[in-house]
Design a protein around this motif. Sequence first.
Motif, PDB file in Angstrom:
ATOM      1  N   PRO A   5      35.322  45.946  44.566  1.00 27.74           N
ATOM      2  CA  PRO A   5      36.046  47.346  44.765  1.00 27.74           C
ATOM      3  C   PRO A   5      36.862  47.513  46.149  1.00 27.74           C
ATOM      4  N   GLY A   6      37.883  48.004  46.350  1.00 31.25           N
ATOM      5  CA  GLY A   6      38.634  48.239  47.499  1.00 31.25           C
ATOM      6  C   GLY A   6      39.382  46.966  48.049  1.00 31.25           C
ATOM      7  N   LYS A   7      39.156  45.955  47.557  1.00 30.45           N
ATOM      8  CA  LYS A   7      39.454  44.802  48.220  1.00 30.45           C
ATOM      9  C   LYS A   7      40.488  43.816  47.401  1.00 30.45           C
ATOM     10  N   GLU A   8      40.997  42.918  47.914  1.00 33.96           N
ATOM     11  CA  GLU A   8      41.997  42.119  47.316  1.00 33.96           C
ATOM     12  C   GLU A   8      41.341  41.332  46.300  1.00 33.96           C
ATOM     13  N   ARG A   9      42.061  40.562  45.107  1.00 34.27           N
ATOM     14  CA  ARG A   9      41.590  39.595  44.388  1.00 34.27           C
ATOM     15  C   ARG A   9      41.596  38.299  45.225  1.00 34.27           C
ATOM     16  N   GLU A  10      40.469  37.676  45.104  1.00 37.64           N
ATOM     17  CA  GLU A  10      40.436  36.184  45.990  1.00 37.64           C
ATOM     18  C   GLU A  10      39.901  35.218  45.057  1.00 37.64           C
ATOM     19  N   PHE A  11      40.583  34.132  45.758  1.00 39.42           N
ATOM     20  CA  PHE A  11      40.349  32.652  45.120  1.00 39.42           C
ATOM     21  C   PHE A  11      39.064  32.248  45.235  1.00 39.42           C
ATOM     22  N   VAL A  12      38.177  31.846  43.989  1.00 38.43           N
ATOM     23  CA  VAL A  12      36.888  31.312  44.270  1.00 38.43           C
ATOM     24  C   VAL A  12      36.823  29.664  44.107  1.00 38.43           C
ATOM     25  N   GLY A  13      37.636  29.178  43.066  1.00 36.51           N
ATOM     26  CA  GLY A  13      37.607  27.868  43.146  1.00 36.51           C
ATOM     27  C   GLY A  13      38.620  27.650  41.971  1.00 36.51           C
ATOM     28  N   ALA A  14      38.757  26.298  41.468  1.00 40.48           N
ATOM     29  CA  ALA A  14      39.546  25.746  40.604  1.00 40.48           C
ATOM     30  C   ALA A  14      39.162  24.361  39.858  1.00 40.48           C
TER      31      ALA A  14
END
Length: 123
Positions: free
Chosen positions: A41-50
């Motif tokens: 909440p309130g944060k940018e969507r961030e990369f976790v892994g691929a």
Amino acid sequence: QVQLVESGGGLVPAGGSLRLSCAASGRAFSSYAMGWFRQAPGKEREFVGAIHWSGGTSYYAESVKGRFTISRDNAQNMVYLQLNSLKAEDTAMYYCAASRIWTAVTRSLYDYWGQGTQVTVSS
């Protein structure tokens, strides 16, 4: 065209584990790299892994390296995210996404997205 549906989220105590699943439809699934992102909440969507389309290689954000593991089953059109040693700061909506670019770490390089599954870690 690839449709993605995540599942497996929930409430878990700190230090616990969860396994998220992403079910894909579409015959081209095995030609896409699959990524996981999260958004608190309130944060940018961030990369976790691929994970590579072959399933042979994966890479992760520093914040989750050593705790999270991505796997895939191309025969079943499934991707998984194993979350271990969960922390309160891992609380977020988790999304799977498909990209033609194996090294994609930014949202704009992913073509298809699921609706997300919520992970809440209680401290």
